[in-house]
Design an enzyme around this catalytic site. Structure first.
Site, PDB file in Angstrom:
ATOM      1  CD  GLN A 191      -2.686  -1.067   2.644  1.00 26.55           C
ATOM      2  OE1 GLN A 191      -2.681  -2.086   3.316  1.00 26.55           O
ATOM      3  NE2 GLN A 191      -3.299   0.033   3.060  1.00 26.55           N
ATOM      4  CG  PHE A 222      -8.109  -5.936   4.173  1.00 29.32           C
ATOM      5  CD1 PHE A 222      -9.250  -5.357   3.615  1.00 29.32           C
ATOM      6  CD2 PHE A 222      -7.724  -7.188   3.733  1.00 29.32           C
ATOM      7  CE1 PHE A 222      -9.986  -6.022   2.640  1.00 29.32           C
ATOM      8  CE2 PHE A 222      -8.453  -7.863   2.758  1.00 29.32           C
ATOM      9  CZ  PHE A 222      -9.585  -7.279   2.210  1.00 29.32           C
ATOM     10  CD  GLU A 226      -0.811   2.867   6.771  1.00 27.42           C
ATOM     11  OE1 GLU A 226      -1.959   2.471   7.028  1.00 27.42           O
ATOM     12  OE2 GLU A 226      -0.352   3.943   7.209  1.00 27.42           O
ATOM     13  NE  ARG A 304      -7.513   7.154  11.741  1.00 27.06           N
ATOM     14  CZ  ARG A 304      -8.225   8.108  11.132  1.00 27.06           C
ATOM     15  NH1 ARG A 304      -9.471   8.341  11.493  1.00 27.06           N
ATOM     16  NH2 ARG A 304      -7.698   8.827  10.169  1.00 27.06           N
ATOM     17  NE  ARG A 336     -12.550  -1.776   4.989  1.00 27.11           N
ATOM     18  CZ  ARG A 336     -13.149  -2.507   4.053  1.00 27.11           C
ATOM     19  NH1 ARG A 336     -13.013  -3.816   4.066  1.00 27.11           N
ATOM     20  NH2 ARG A 336     -13.865  -1.942   3.105  1.00 27.11           N
ATOM     21  CG  PHE A 338      -4.885   3.537  11.576  1.00 29.26           C
ATOM     22  CD1 PHE A 338      -3.973   2.718  10.923  1.00 29.26           C
ATOM     23  CD2 PHE A 338      -4.417   4.709  12.161  1.00 29.26           C
ATOM     24  CE1 PHE A 338      -2.629   3.071  10.853  1.00 29.26           C
ATOM     25  CE2 PHE A 338      -3.069   5.067  12.101  1.00 29.26           C
ATOM     26  CZ  PHE A 338      -2.174   4.247  11.446  1.00 29.26           C
ATOM     27  CB  THR A 434      -4.406  11.151  12.940  1.00 27.05           C
ATOM     28  OG1 THR A 434      -3.386  10.151  12.924  1.00 27.05           O
ATOM     29  CG2 THR A 434      -5.770  10.472  12.955  1.00 27.05           C
ATOM     30  CB  ALA A 503      -5.960   7.527   6.345  1.00 32.37           C
ATOM     31  CD  GLU A 706      -9.401   3.373   7.568  1.00 24.79           C
ATOM     32  OE1 GLU A 706      -9.356   4.597   7.340  1.00 24.79           O
ATOM     33  OE2 GLU A 706      -8.590   2.786   8.292  1.00 24.79           O
TER      34      GLU A 706
END
Ligand code: LUZ
Ligand code: MOS
Length: 750
Positions: A191, A222, A226, A304, A336, A338, A434, A503, A706
């Protein structure tokens, strides 16, 4: 518009890393990983493994030219262990051989001696021992401590939510090729192509420009790809640097399950205070995040959790604290939502507990506290364009909640061995990374001289259909048919310095960049067209592959304008950069406006529990969801359905289990259950909420990746209600997943 990949997907023609045609001299990689969760490496003997015919070389940290460091947020994770291991599955060495089979044969011949050290597997244990990733974070609004004194009711409790395995259909993997002059090309299922490029450059000790990362598409990410697609690509790149031959490395499912991090389990304690009219006046939570053995993305995920700790409710006095607890599990990572789902599960549980104690319906408390316009979140952002109440009351009305409830009461009166339960689950999810500096993207558009168009962005296609959305934007802005537009692979030499596709923001960020680039091209082409048609710039538009003057279709085609632009030596390439305006966040104060906007919605979940067996079915999930003005409702509803199934799985069936020694017990699909077609909701109804959409959403079409996962939380409480209907002695606990075993225990609790 349908997904542009659907044709090749159903024919099995879509290309993934594993489909790449290998160079004739390609080699294959396999990781040798730690069999112990914590210890000192006393010795490793590779000699028998190296002697296997067809083993080319076994790489360890000693072969690293640059730095043995892959930590993104905190530099606390080696690519290959040096003298200590911190989790079962931690990579120690990388076997490169002429085939996978040879590498496997060699792996079992490696002999390792480890002096075992104390193993921590739970967050609570880590906190007691002072084992943390970083300092705790805390958000504060009002004065919760003082407010409890003036509350009519105060309740406390403990919550646990388990982790979750990503189980992307395509496991982690890459194919790495040497190019001339020490350049390297990495094709990765990631990702975050830039993350792979940057980390590979650091570990190999070469500049980023020597590394090209290309991503065709992913068979699911998912969040699991990342950050955690990076190490595998870097390992193969180290091997390529030394051997100057291509290396392919796909993890088999077993290795993938054992070596990669998952959604973070959380242990939390809460205190909630309400007034007589059921207003939540004060709320305190201490979240213990089980981060695993290294930081990975844990600090951002912890943050988060705090952002979503009050879900879609207004609470005037809040104190939330999160500890990222260092344990001897594989570093847990993005998944997903986070950290948001973990936060929301706690407040939903707190409300459920309060309702139980007060002997009222949970939804009365939920309804009394929904966010309203200009309410303040604990982190200082003022809620605007709030859809919390609208989606809640729309769901109640459009899905005839009273009738659903009455049917359930009737069913439960008539049936002894089957009981039904129902629950409502509202969501509010903040859209933006974020970490404010990550909210940017670029697009590179080429119009070729025959009028066809190539679009490159930083967006990674992982099944969410982002490429279809990018294509839609280009074709709409330029006024040309979708056949004229092609989406290129995601490649660091065409679009550089990208944030990962994550995100829920990928379509917004990259889509805005595509829109900007196309608009710049359009400006130039309008001038050309106005010359050809001898009409004013202002009257020119492009539509249906033609030039329109005023509202009239001219006989000049898009292709003719492009041909003329070539003759006039007009630039037919454009690059645009988009950075989300408005957002900011001050970590020293823990206040700001971190999100471009929020996505809202409400789900009504009904379930049936088999009270002899403890098994259950999700009868229906009926959702009113805030898509804004969806630019592709088919794709967006697909995202809601997928996220919902994944959220229900997390809350009900999916049970990650490690033993006390830190070994993964749920290490195969025989022991780790994800929802199948029989356990998915029988009916999923999704009604788009009617709104104007949001300016910061691409084409006013709100992010959708998400937010709907958290509708799955409703299934937990619906099952609880069914158990209550069967057993008056049942004492609800808040310990997910609510597996059939736990349901059965609850049904027969004395
Ligand atoms: N990844 C990230 C995310 O790096 N930052 C975020 O805020 C985020 N949010 C959701 C999913 N992935
Ligand atoms: Mo993510 S959890 O990679 O958006």
């Amino acid at each position: 518009m349908k997904n542009i990949d659907s044709y090749t997907h159903v024919r099995g023609e879509s290309l993934f890393v594993d489909d790449m045609i290998l160079r004739q001299d390609a080699l294959f990689g396999l990781v040798f990983d730690s069999p112990k969760a914590h210890g000192k490496i006393l010795s490793v003997d590779y000699s028998n493994a190296e002697a296997v015919e067809g083993v080319i070389k076994i790489f360890t940290y000693r072969d690293i030219v640059g730095e043995n460091q892959i930590g993104g947020i905190i530099p606390d994770e080696p690519l290959w262990a040096e003298d200590e291991v911190h989790f079962c599955g931690q990579p120690i060495a990388f076997i490169v051989a002429e085939s996978d089979a040879i590498a496997k044969k060699a792996r079992v011949l490696i002999e390792i001696e480890i002096e075992e050290l104390q193993v921590i597997t739970t967050a609570k244990e880590a906190k007691e021992k002072g084992s943390f990733i970083n300092a705790p974070r805390s958000f504060n609004l009002g004065d919760s401590q003082k407010s409890f004194a003036s509350c009519d009711y105060v309740f406390e409790g403990e919550i646990f939510s388990n982790g979750q395995e990503h189980l992307y259909l395509e496991t982690q993997g890459c194919y790495v090729e040497p190019k001339e002059n020490g350049n390297i090309k990495i094709t990765s299922s990631t990702q975050g192509p830039t993350q792979v490029q940057k980390t590979a450059a650091k570990v190999l000790g070469i500049p980023m420009h020597k590394i090209e990362v290309d991503v065709i598409r992913l068979g699911g990410g998912f969040g699991g790809k990342e950050d955690q697609a990076t190490p595998w690509a870097v390992m193969a790149a180290v091997a390529v640097q030394h051997l100057n031959r291509p290396v392919k490395f796909m993890l088999n499912r077993h290795d993938d399950l054992r070596m990669t991090g998952k959604r973070h389990p959380y242990e939390s304690t809460f205190k909630i205070g309400l007034t007589k009219d059921l207003k939540i006046k004060a709320f305190e939570v201490e979240f213990l995040q089980n981060s695993g053995a290294a930081a990975d993305l844990s600090p951002a995920i912890a943050e988060r959790t705090l952002f979503h700790a009050t879900n879609s409710y207004f609470v005037p006095n809040v104190k939330t604290t999160v500890y990222s607890c260092k344990t001897n599990l594989p570093p847990n990572t993005a998944f997903r939502g986070f950290g948001g789902p973990q936060g929301m599960f706690v407040i939903e549980s707190a409300i459920a507990k309060a309702a139980d104690e007060l002997n009222i319906d949970k939804k009365e408390i939920q309804e009394a506290n929904l966010l309203e316009e200009n309410d303040e979140f604990s982190y200082g952002q003022i809620a605007t364009e709030v859809q919390a109440k609208k989606s809640w009351f729309d769901a109640k009305e459009k899905f005839e909640l009273e009738k659903l409830e009455k049917d359930i009461v009737d069913f439960n009166t008539d049936n002894q061995l089957f009981k039904k339960g129902i629950s409502l689950m509202p969501i509010a999810f903040g859209i933006s990374f974020t970490n404010t500096p990550m909210n940017h993207a670029r697009a590179l558009i080429h119009i070729y001289q025959d009028g066809s168009v190539g679009v490159s962005t930083g967006a990674v296609e992982m099944g969410q259909s982002v490429n279809t959305k990018m294509l839609q934007i280009a074709s709409e802005v330029l006024g040309i048919s979708s056949e004229k537009v092609k989406l290129e692979s995601t490649n660091t030499t065409r679009v550089a310095n990208t944030s990962p596709s994550a995100a829920s923001s990928t379509a917004d960020l990259n889509g805005k960049a595509v829109e900007m680039a196309c608009n710049s091209l359009l400006e130039r082409l309008i001038k050309v067209a106005s010359n050809i048609t001898a009409s004013k710039d202002k009257s020119i538009t492009f539509k249906d592959d033609c030039v329109f003057t005023g509202d009239k279709k001219s006989n000049i085609t898009w292709n003719e304008v492009i041909a003329e632009a070539m003759l006039q030596r007009i630039a037919l390439t454009e690059n645009a950069h988009y950075a989300t305006p408005i957002i900011h966040f001050d970590k020293s104060k823990e206040k700001g406006h971190p999100f471009a906007y929020h996505v809202y919605g409400t789900a009504i979940t009904t379930v049936t529990v088999d009270c002899l067996r403890g098994v259950y079915e999700v009868d229906a999930v009926k959702i009113v969801h805030d898509f804004g003005k969806s630019m592709n409702i088919g794709i967006d509803i697909g995202q809601v359905e997928g996220a919902l199934a994944q959220g229900i799985g997390w809350m009900t069936l999916e049970e990650i289990a490690y033993n006390k020694d830190g070994r993964l017990l749920s290490n195969a699909l025989s022991t780790y259950k994800i929802p199948d077609v029989f356990s998915a909701a029988k009916i999923v109804e999704v009604l788009p909420l009617e709104t104007d959409g949001h300016e910061l959403a691409i084409k006013k079409s709100k992010a959708v990746g998400e937010p709907p996962l958290m509708y799955g939380i409703g299934s937990y409480f619906a099952i609880q209600n069914a158990v209550k209907a069967f057993n008056k002695n049942y004492k609800p606990t808040y310990h997910s997943p609510f597996t059939p075993e736990k349901v059965l225990m609850g049904l027969y609790e004395k």
